[in-house]
Design an enzyme around this catalytic site. Sequence first.
Site, PDB file in Angstrom:
ATOM      1  N   GLY A 179      42.528 -24.452  50.756  1.00 15.94           N
ATOM      2  CA  GLY A 179      41.284 -25.162  50.473  1.00 15.94           C
ATOM      3  C   GLY A 179      40.106 -24.222  50.611  1.00 15.94           C
TER       4      GLY A 179
ATOM      5  N   CYS B  81      57.156 -32.273  49.612  1.00 18.89           N
ATOM      6  CA  CYS B  81      56.545 -31.888  48.330  1.00 18.89           C
ATOM      7  C   CYS B  81      57.110 -30.539  47.889  1.00 18.89           C
ATOM      8  CB  CYS B  81      55.029 -31.782  48.470  1.00 18.89           C
ATOM      9  SG  CYS B  81      54.249 -31.013  47.044  1.00 18.89           S
TER      10      CYS B  81
ATOM     11  N   TYR C 257      54.383 -23.255  44.660  1.00 20.15           N
ATOM     12  CA  TYR C 257      53.052 -22.722  44.385  1.00 20.15           C
ATOM     13  C   TYR C 257      52.091 -22.703  45.578  1.00 20.15           C
ATOM     14  CZ  TYR C 257      48.340 -22.528  42.466  1.00 20.15           C
ATOM     15  OH  TYR C 257      47.039 -22.197  42.236  1.00 20.15           O
TER      16      TYR C 257
ATOM     17  N   CYS D 187      44.534 -29.171  51.481  1.00 22.19           N
ATOM     18  CA  CYS D 187      43.836 -28.874  52.719  1.00 22.19           C
ATOM     19  C   CYS D 187      44.743 -28.150  53.694  1.00 22.19           C
ATOM     20  CB  CYS D 187      43.356 -30.168  53.376  1.00 22.19           C
ATOM     21  SG  CYS D 187      42.256 -31.108  52.326  1.00 22.19           S
TER      22      CYS D 187
ATOM     23  N   ASN E 150      45.254 -33.758  55.821  1.00 19.53           N
ATOM     24  CA  ASN E 150      45.806 -33.106  54.635  1.00 19.53           C
ATOM     25  C   ASN E 150      46.721 -34.119  53.955  1.00 19.53           C
ATOM     26  OD1 ASN E 150      48.314 -30.462  54.162  1.00 19.53           O
ATOM     27  ND2 ASN E 150      46.964 -31.424  52.683  1.00 19.53           N
ATOM     28  N   GLY E 151      46.395 -34.430  52.691  1.00 18.76           N
ATOM     29  CA  GLY E 151      47.227 -35.391  51.962  1.00 18.76           C
ATOM     30  C   GLY E 151      46.344 -36.363  51.204  1.00 18.76           C
TER      31      GLY E 151
ATOM     32  N   CYS F 154      56.077 -35.237  40.086  1.00 15.56           N
ATOM     33  CA  CYS F 154      55.283 -34.682  38.977  1.00 15.56           C
ATOM     34  C   CYS F 154      56.175 -34.092  37.891  1.00 15.56           C
ATOM     35  CB  CYS F 154      54.271 -33.664  39.490  1.00 15.56           C
ATOM     36  SG  CYS F 154      54.973 -32.417  40.578  1.00 15.56           S
TER      37      CYS F 154
ATOM     38  N   CYS G 291      60.156 -34.683  47.208  1.00 14.66           N
ATOM     39  CA  CYS G 291      59.403 -35.351  46.154  1.00 14.66           C
ATOM     40  C   CYS G 291      59.383 -34.412  44.952  1.00 14.66           C
ATOM     41  CB  CYS G 291      57.974 -35.637  46.604  1.00 14.66           C
ATOM     42  SG  CYS G 291      56.981 -36.342  45.252  1.00 14.66           S
TER      43      CYS G 291
END
Length: 474
Positions: free
Chosen positions: A36, A247, A253, A10, A110-111, A447, A444
């Site tokens: 978004g 993040c 990206y 978002c 957002n999150g 992933c 973070c």
Amino acid sequence: MFPPSIKHHCGLFGVYGHPDAVQFTYLGLYAQQHRGQESAGICSCDRGLITRQAGMGLVTDVFDPPILAKLRNPIAIGHVRYSTTGSCLQTNVQPLLVNYALGQVAVAHNGNLINAALLRDQYEQHGAIFNTTSDTEVIVHLLAKPSHLDRADHLVHILTHLQGAYSLLFLLPGRIVAARDPYGFRPLVLGRMGNGAIVVASETCALDIVDAEFWREVEPGEVVFITEKGVSSKWIAPRGSVGPAYCIFEQIYFADPSSDVFGENVHQVRVTMGGRLAKESPVDIDMVTPIPNCARCAAMGYSRASGQAYGRAFTVSHYAGRSFIMPEQDMRDLAVKMKLNVIKRNVRDKRLVVVEDSVVRGTTTRGKIGALKKVGAKEIHLRVASPPIRYPCYFGIDFPDPSQLIANNRTVDEIRDYLGVDSIRYLSLEGMLSCVKHPPDHYCTACFSGKYPMEVDHPVSKLAFEPDQLKMFE
Ligand code: SF4
């Protein structure tokens, strides 16, 4: 262009103190459309009354600029959404606007809140009724809880109940409140306009479009109050007591290359990552080429660092629609074909390094590699400017189920064979972290690494709050 395999999350934007606040919010959302594409909404406030314009679709589909131009409200917040929790439904369009004991409040988020399901259960057991299937609605229930209303700092207090990732904008009569979770997963910045108006945005590219000057980031754990008295801050947790956990996928990206995110320019970070990738995984080829569009910066970096020519293998149609919202894989493959044409002359009989920013499912990358082979590429060496994605994200990025991640439980050779390339190499985790300015433990990387910055007891899936009927259609 957004590949179908990763959904964005978002984007937030707000203006305090300008007669054109609503139009500027429209522009700020437009500049952040990449964050978004499912829905867009604006709430604005004039003389204590908050009104809302919102709907499904792109910013240019949802709003009618001549109507917005009539809204001379000096305070506004806006939101563009891709659902990570809560399906693509009209009721989930943000900002949410509700009335509670203290009046109107609009919320844009957002999150992803990892304890939202737990909180929702607790409220429902006490008779609360939810109107949406989004995790964000628990925030308004926390705000309205009578025992919270009594507290002097009730807005800051309720944020201490949230776990997970949140950058938030609240619009209350006469004020905007901006908040960022103590880990600072998602970006949030403040800017200033020439007339002194204050702007809040997810990304700095949205400040640029309204000619606002970057002022500073909202710090992790900070709650910023913007009122007629000026700007002041309070803290959700003592400064520096947790995190940060920025993040890193924003850099790889999500964010626009023109934006500065977490204090550095996204384009430059991607170029540096491409350069590092070239050093880690060199190969003798004729041309370096990106998978458009996101990998352009990394391919440029690879070309510069390796001294090998950069060239285009694809042209991109800007008129081919939005493959990322097409539900079926074969439809998405068709949409990819409609979007990308191969420049045969640049590809035939050539040995190529094809640079990709990340590989999630691998299906679209495979399609593009197939297109290059079909026109006679001699060798294709895939170089990925991030490490293999092996683990789910619980903090606002809609990666598919781990079993659908191509790097989950597959060796690099198996991935190479599936994608049909001559070789594949990923940027190392250490290499990636050496390309960004903050210390490695300030990001973070869950992933990629499986190391989550917080314990995830109650992960919330996109369908966590859906009625069974909706689940059947997913
Ligand atoms: S798990 Fe990956 S995508 Fe999610 S917040 Fe962490 S780095 Fe970002």
